[in-house]
Scaffold this motif. Structure first.
Motif, PDB file in Angstrom:
ATOM      1  N   VAL A 457       0.724  -1.247  -0.036  1.00 50.93           N
ATOM      2  CA  VAL A 457       0.050   0.088  -0.128  1.00 50.93           C
ATOM      3  C   VAL A 457       0.774   1.188  -0.197  1.00 50.93           C
ATOM      4  CG1 VAL A 457      -1.706   1.445   1.287  1.00 50.93           C
ATOM      5  CG2 VAL A 457      -1.893  -1.093   1.166  1.00 50.93           C
ATOM      6  N   ASP A 458       1.887   1.300   0.841  1.00 53.46           N
ATOM      7  CA  ASP A 458       2.537   2.459   1.144  1.00 53.46           C
ATOM      8  C   ASP A 458       4.122   2.040   1.121  1.00 53.46           C
ATOM      9  OD1 ASP A 458       4.129   4.912   1.540  1.00 53.46           O
ATOM     10  OD2 ASP A 458       2.671   5.430   3.149  1.00 53.46           O
ATOM     11  N   PRO A 459       5.106   1.715   0.208  1.00 55.30           N
ATOM     12  CA  PRO A 459       6.234   1.243   0.257  1.00 55.30           C
ATOM     13  C   PRO A 459       7.307   2.224   1.058  1.00 55.30           C
ATOM     14  CG  PRO A 459       5.888   1.632  -1.880  1.00 55.30           C
ATOM     15  CD  PRO A 459       4.601   1.971  -1.318  1.00 55.30           C
ATOM     16  N   GLU A 460       6.795   3.406   1.000  1.00 55.06           N
ATOM     17  CA  GLU A 460       7.875   4.394   1.661  1.00 55.06           C
ATOM     18  C   GLU A 460       7.943   4.397   3.399  1.00 55.06           C
ATOM     19  OE1 GLU A 460      10.205   6.523   0.578  1.00 55.06           O
ATOM     20  OE2 GLU A 460       9.337   5.564  -1.117  1.00 55.06           O
ATOM     21  N   ILE A 461       6.802   3.790   3.733  1.00 56.52           N
ATOM     22  CA  ILE A 461       7.001   3.427   5.375  1.00 56.52           C
ATOM     23  C   ILE A 461       8.187   2.607   5.857  1.00 56.52           C
ATOM     24  CG2 ILE A 461       5.712   2.466   7.337  1.00 56.52           C
ATOM     25  CD1 ILE A 461       2.914   3.205   6.039  1.00 56.52           C
ATOM     26  N   ALA A 462       8.321   1.557   5.033  1.00 56.62           N
ATOM     27  CA  ALA A 462       9.341   0.368   5.126  1.00 56.62           C
ATOM     28  C   ALA A 462      10.573   1.147   4.724  1.00 56.62           C
ATOM     29  CB  ALA A 462       9.105  -0.895   4.416  1.00 56.62           C
ATOM     30  N   ARG A 463      10.694   1.737   3.797  1.00 58.10           N
ATOM     31  CA  ARG A 463      11.932   2.317   3.189  1.00 58.10           C
ATOM     32  C   ARG A 463      12.574   3.427   4.159  1.00 58.10           C
ATOM     33  NH1 ARG A 463      10.599   3.958  -2.369  1.00 58.10           N
ATOM     34  NH2 ARG A 463      10.270   2.025  -3.615  1.00 58.10           N
ATOM     35  N   ALA A 464      11.690   3.975   5.072  1.00 55.04           N
ATOM     36  CA  ALA A 464      12.116   5.033   5.811  1.00 55.04           C
ATOM     37  C   ALA A 464      12.318   4.481   6.935  1.00 55.04           C
ATOM     38  CB  ALA A 464      11.324   6.305   5.884  1.00 55.04           C
ATOM     39  N   ALA A 465      12.045   3.186   7.604  1.00 57.38           N
ATOM     40  CA  ALA A 465      12.090   2.500   8.752  1.00 57.38           C
ATOM     41  C   ALA A 465      13.645   2.550   9.208  1.00 57.38           C
ATOM     42  CB  ALA A 465      11.260   1.377   8.822  1.00 57.38           C
ATOM     43  N   PRO A 466      13.863   2.215  10.530  1.00 54.84           N
ATOM     44  CA  PRO A 466      12.914   2.014  11.394  1.00 54.84           C
ATOM     45  C   PRO A 466      12.348   3.555  12.001  1.00 54.84           C
ATOM     46  CG  PRO A 466      15.048   2.334  12.415  1.00 54.84           C
ATOM     47  CD  PRO A 466      15.203   2.149  10.950  1.00 54.84           C
ATOM     48  N   HIS A 467      11.186   3.750  12.497  1.00 51.82           N
ATOM     49  CA  HIS A 467      10.495   4.984  13.105  1.00 51.82           C
ATOM     50  C   HIS A 467      10.776   5.147  14.514  1.00 51.82           C
ATOM     51  CE1 HIS A 467       9.198   5.679   8.924  1.00 51.82           C
ATOM     52  NE2 HIS A 467       8.918   4.349   8.969  1.00 51.82           N
ATOM     53  N   THR A 468      10.785   4.361  15.308  1.00 53.93           N
ATOM     54  CA  THR A 468      10.673   4.201  16.711  1.00 53.93           C
ATOM     55  C   THR A 468      12.235   3.809  17.361  1.00 53.93           C
ATOM     56  OG1 THR A 468      10.370   1.942  16.751  1.00 53.93           O
ATOM     57  CG2 THR A 468       8.242   3.238  16.624  1.00 53.93           C
ATOM     58  N   ALA A 469      13.139   3.578  16.617  1.00 55.13           N
ATOM     59  CA  ALA A 469      14.533   3.252  17.365  1.00 55.13           C
ATOM     60  C   ALA A 469      15.135   4.488  17.659  1.00 55.13           C
ATOM     61  CB  ALA A 469      15.215   2.405  16.337  1.00 55.13           C
ATOM     62  N   PRO A 470      16.096   4.401  18.360  1.00 54.83           N
ATOM     63  CA  PRO A 470      16.894   5.631  18.832  1.00 54.83           C
ATOM     64  C   PRO A 470      17.554   6.244  17.948  1.00 54.83           C
ATOM     65  CG  PRO A 470      17.255   3.724  20.317  1.00 54.83           C
ATOM     66  CD  PRO A 470      16.476   3.388  19.346  1.00 54.83           C
ATOM     67  N   VAL A 471      18.239   5.476  16.920  1.00 58.06           N
ATOM     68  CA  VAL A 471      18.768   5.870  15.557  1.00 58.06           C
ATOM     69  C   VAL A 471      18.159   5.292  14.564  1.00 58.06           C
ATOM     70  CG1 VAL A 471      21.061   6.479  16.832  1.00 58.06           C
ATOM     71  CG2 VAL A 471      20.614   4.235  16.003  1.00 58.06           C
ATOM     72  N   ARG A 472      18.193   6.018  13.349  1.00 64.74           N
ATOM     73  CA  ARG A 472      17.501   5.579  12.126  1.00 64.74           C
ATOM     74  C   ARG A 472      18.670   4.807  11.489  1.00 64.74           C
ATOM     75  NH1 ARG A 472      13.042   9.004  11.459  1.00 64.74           N
ATOM     76  NH2 ARG A 472      12.424   7.603   9.601  1.00 64.74           N
ATOM     77  N   ARG A 473      18.868   5.095  10.075  1.00 67.70           N
ATOM     78  CA  ARG A 473      19.680   3.942   9.394  1.00 67.70           C
ATOM     79  C   ARG A 473      21.252   4.290   9.615  1.00 67.70           C
ATOM     80  NH1 ARG A 473      16.722   1.106   4.619  1.00 67.70           N
ATOM     81  NH2 ARG A 473      14.825   1.122   5.716  1.00 67.70           N
ATOM     82  N   LEU A 474      21.900   3.535  10.073  1.00 68.11           N
ATOM     83  CA  LEU A 474      23.529   3.994  10.163  1.00 68.11           C
ATOM     84  C   LEU A 474      24.215   3.813   8.830  1.00 68.11           C
ATOM     85  CD1 LEU A 474      23.785   2.884  13.962  1.00 68.11           C
ATOM     86  CD2 LEU A 474      23.340   5.013  13.065  1.00 68.11           C
ATOM     87  N   ASP A 475      25.440   4.119   8.589  1.00 69.94           N
ATOM     88  CA  ASP A 475      26.451   3.697   7.721  1.00 69.94           C
ATOM     89  C   ASP A 475      27.220   2.658   8.369  1.00 69.94           C
ATOM     90  OD1 ASP A 475      28.551   3.419   5.983  1.00 69.94           O
ATOM     91  OD2 ASP A 475      28.896   5.494   5.837  1.00 69.94           O
ATOM     92  N   GLU A 476      26.690   1.468   7.856  1.00 71.68           N
ATOM     93  CA  GLU A 476      27.242   0.237   8.809  1.00 71.68           C
ATOM     94  C   GLU A 476      28.604  -0.165   8.303  1.00 71.68           C
ATOM     95  OE1 GLU A 476      24.340  -3.132   8.361  1.00 71.68           O
ATOM     96  OE2 GLU A 476      22.854  -1.706   9.119  1.00 71.68           O
ATOM     97  N   ALA A 477      28.885   0.194   7.230  1.00 68.66           N
ATOM     98  CA  ALA A 477      30.262  -0.111   6.807  1.00 68.66           C
ATOM     99  C   ALA A 477      31.259   0.732   7.427  1.00 68.66           C
ATOM    100  CB  ALA A 477      30.561   0.106   5.057  1.00 68.66           C
ATOM    101  N   THR A 478      30.879   2.267   7.443  1.00 65.63           N
ATOM    102  CA  THR A 478      31.642   3.039   8.277  1.00 65.63           C
ATOM    103  C   THR A 478      31.826   2.759   9.511  1.00 65.63           C
ATOM    104  OG1 THR A 478      31.251   4.617   6.565  1.00 65.63           O
ATOM    105  CG2 THR A 478      31.998   5.610   8.659  1.00 65.63           C
ATOM    106  N   ALA A 479      30.489   2.386  10.366  1.00 60.82           N
ATOM    107  CA  ALA A 479      30.609   2.212  11.670  1.00 60.82           C
ATOM    108  C   ALA A 479      31.429   0.902  12.108  1.00 60.82           C
ATOM    109  CB  ALA A 479      29.081   1.743  11.960  1.00 60.82           C
ATOM    110  N   ALA A 480      31.454   0.036  11.240  1.00 60.04           N
ATOM    111  CA  ALA A 480      32.334  -1.165  11.375  1.00 60.04           C
ATOM    112  C   ALA A 480      33.772  -0.744  11.260  1.00 60.04           C
ATOM    113  CB  ALA A 480      31.806  -2.473  10.511  1.00 60.04           C
ATOM    114  N   ARG A 481      34.107  -0.037  10.281  1.00 56.04           N
ATOM    115  CA  ARG A 481      35.461   0.304   9.840  1.00 56.04           C
ATOM    116  C   ARG A 481      36.257   1.154  10.460  1.00 56.04           C
ATOM    117  NH1 ARG A 481      34.922  -1.650   3.635  1.00 56.04           N
ATOM    118  NH2 ARG A 481      34.492  -3.756   3.969  1.00 56.04           N
ATOM    119  N   ASN A 482      35.367   2.242  10.772  1.00 54.93           N
ATOM    120  CA  ASN A 482      35.887   3.430  11.251  1.00 54.93           C
ATOM    121  C   ASN A 482      35.138   3.773  12.376  1.00 54.93           C
ATOM    122  OD1 ASN A 482      37.561   5.616  11.409  1.00 54.93           O
ATOM    123  ND2 ASN A 482      36.882   6.810   9.898  1.00 54.93           N
ATOM    124  N   PRO A 483      34.958   2.971  13.466  1.00 53.08           N
ATOM    125  CA  PRO A 483      33.897   3.414  14.499  1.00 53.08           C
ATOM    126  C   PRO A 483      34.441   4.795  15.208  1.00 53.08           C
ATOM    127  CG  PRO A 483      35.320   1.327  15.028  1.00 53.08           C
ATOM    128  CD  PRO A 483      35.613   2.025  13.767  1.00 53.08           C
TER     129      PRO A 483
END
Ligand SMILES: *Cc1c(COP(=O)(O)O)cnc(C)c1O
Length: 499
Positions: A457-483
């Motif tokens: 019905v509304d793909p944007e909701i999943a694409r912008a998730a998570p909506h309730t977590a303390p942080v949204r989407r992190l740059d996982e590669a940078t977080a792992a390689r250059n924390p």
């Protein structure tokens, strides 16, 4: 810079107020500083934050509540076996005789711990069908390295020096090729068969006088039992190579399939997975390695030995010259091993068999609940985990597996493993484990089904998730390689971390 959001708080340094920390905790008696030699004293006070005790306690307790844990919710992370960790294990590991034993204590003061570890080795040998077990490796990955180093020593001891290759299926965990490379071998990647299993014909074709070992995960990383394993092992041994079994999926097969009896020469066991010791935060774990007859002489030293009079001792320096030596300090991750021992003793042999049956039943149930919502690439009964794919969902809505996983966080679930193994497009590897109730699994399936319906019905909701977590989407590669683990940015005298 600090990361702040509605549920994140300023760091202790940012909350520090000069003088706030004083007077609430006992201070050293007057004159005690004079007893420290002048040249050993700080020239300037340590730049520590100043807060009172309640503020510090609340800070850390609030931070701890940002964690997702098996004790707070469902954690179906495929390949990781995030089962509940019984609190009985914690009681056992905290018994003062185990917890307070000094690692350098002489053997006669460590009989209880040595006896427990010796018994654990016997239990793991029984479960794996292997001749003997070393408890030294600190994790599954190090168990692999230990196993491959023993295989290297075996070939060298026979003067068989041209074996430079290790064969690994393309569905394997990244630690398998990494292990082979670290031990100085060349990794030969073998494509999987269309049914998700090992391609026995391709393995046979790749075997040669250069083959040192094959590394196989059974059940495989897509949760399927390798029915042609006997044929493959015969071919491996006929070629003069040895067979390594990645035992990370042992939770599916206890009491039913013993890799040592089937002909594997060595395997590791992830006690933190199968035998319920807490993991997920980066350690400590334990990766005992079991060996068959051929590799017995090469086990790491010191082994734990039982004397004819029933006492236990560690091997003496140089007592067994064929050993590959030490792979870890002391005798292993003892605290983790006590927990594994408690778990095994609490279940007994028939209990462990039941654990595997229930884990397999749970995975097949969840697969059945999701079969009309996702693509199920391998349509035969799974073991303890299964792969679901969002290829069709992505084609129809643009929503990817990553988006579905992030949206699950809003529903209160830890996402499953995604995009592993690499051979499945838009894959999720789902492993419920035997410790979850029917209601929890239904709630998880309902959430995934609702998320997919919402995406239509509304793909944007999943694409912008998570909506309730303390942080949204992190740059996982940078977080792992250059924390970014260090707080900087205070000015003036309080700067705690000058570069
Ligand atoms: C977890 C896992 C490993 C590595 O084990 P660690 O204990 O994390 O080092 C290796 N292979 C497979 C299939 C795994 O799931």
């Amino acid at each position: 810079m600090s990361v702040t959001g509605p549920r994140l708080q300023p760091t202790l340094f940012e909350r520090s107020r000069p003088g706030r920390g004083e007077g609430k905790i006992p201070h050293p008696p007057k004159g005690s500083l004079d007893r420290i030699p002048a040249d050993q004293r700080r020239a300037v006070p340590a730049a520590l934050p100043e807060l009172n005790e309640p503020a510090v306690v609340r800070h850390y307790v609030n931070l701890s509540q940002l964690n997702f844990a098996i004790d707070t919710g469902f954690y179906p992370l495929g390949s990781c076996t995030m089962k509940f960790n019984p609190k009985l294990n914690e009681w056992a590991a905290r018994l003062p005789g185990f917890a307070n034993l000094h690692p350098l204590a002489p053997d006669d003061l460590a009989q209880g711990t040595l006896g427990l570890l010796w018994e654990l080795e016997q239990a793991l040998a029984e479960v794996s069908g292997m001749r003997a077990v070393t408890l030294q490796p600190a994790a599954g990955a190090q168990g692999e390295l230990t196993g491959i180093l023993m295989i290297r020593a075996y070939h060298r001891a026979r003067g068989d020096l041209d074996r430079t290759e290790v064969l690994v299926p393309d569905s394997s965990h990244g630690t398998n090729p990494a292990t082979a490379t670290m031990a100085g071998f060349t990794t030969i990647t073998i494509p999987s068969a269309p049914d998700g299993g090992v391609d026995v014909a391709a393995f046979k074709a790749a075997l040669s006088p250069r083959s040192a070992a094959v590394m196989i995960t059974n059940p495989s990383t897509v949760g399927l039992f390798e029915a042609r394993i006997g044929e493959l092992l015969d071919a491996v041994h006929a070629a003069g190579a040895l067979a390594y079994m990645d035992g990370a999926n042992l939770n599916a097969i206890m009491g039913r399939f013993k890799p040592g009896r089937a002909g594997f020469d060595v395997m590791h066991i992830n006690t933190h997975k199968t035998f319920s010791t807490p993991h997920g935060g980066g350690g400590p774990g334990a990766g005992p390695a079991g060996v068959g007859e051929k590799l017995l002489p090469f086990l790491p030293a010191p082994r734990i030995l039982r004397e004819p009079d029933g006492t236990f001792r560690r091997e003496r320096e140089g007592e067994r010259p064929t050993s590959i030596g030490r792979v870890r300090s002391y005798v292993g991750s003892t605290g983790v091993l006590v927990r594994a021992y408690a778990y095994i003793r609490a279940h007994g042999g028939s209990g462990l068999e039941e654990v595997s049956s229930d884990a397999v039943l749970a995975a097949n149930y969840l697969k059945w609940r999701l079969k009309d919502t996702f693509d199920i690439p391998y349509d035969r009964p799974c073991k303890h985990e299964f792969v679901a794919s969002a290829t069709t969902i992505k084609k129809e809505t643009g929503v990817r597996t990553l988006d579905l996983a992030k949206r699950l966080i809003d529903h209160g679930f830890h996402p499953p493993t995604i995009y592993f193994p690499l051979i499945v497009d838009e894959g999720m590897l789902i492993e419920p484990t035997e410790t979850e109730s029917l209601e929890t699994m239904d709630a998880f399936a309902d959430a995934l089904i609702a998320i997919v319906a919402e995406a239509r019905v509304d793909p944007e909701i999943a694409r912008a998730a998570p909506h309730t977590a303390p942080v949204r989407r992190l740059d996982e590669a940078t977080a792992a390689r250059n924390p970014n683990l260090r707080w900087r940015g205070m000015t003036g005298a309080q700067t705690p971390c000058p570069d």
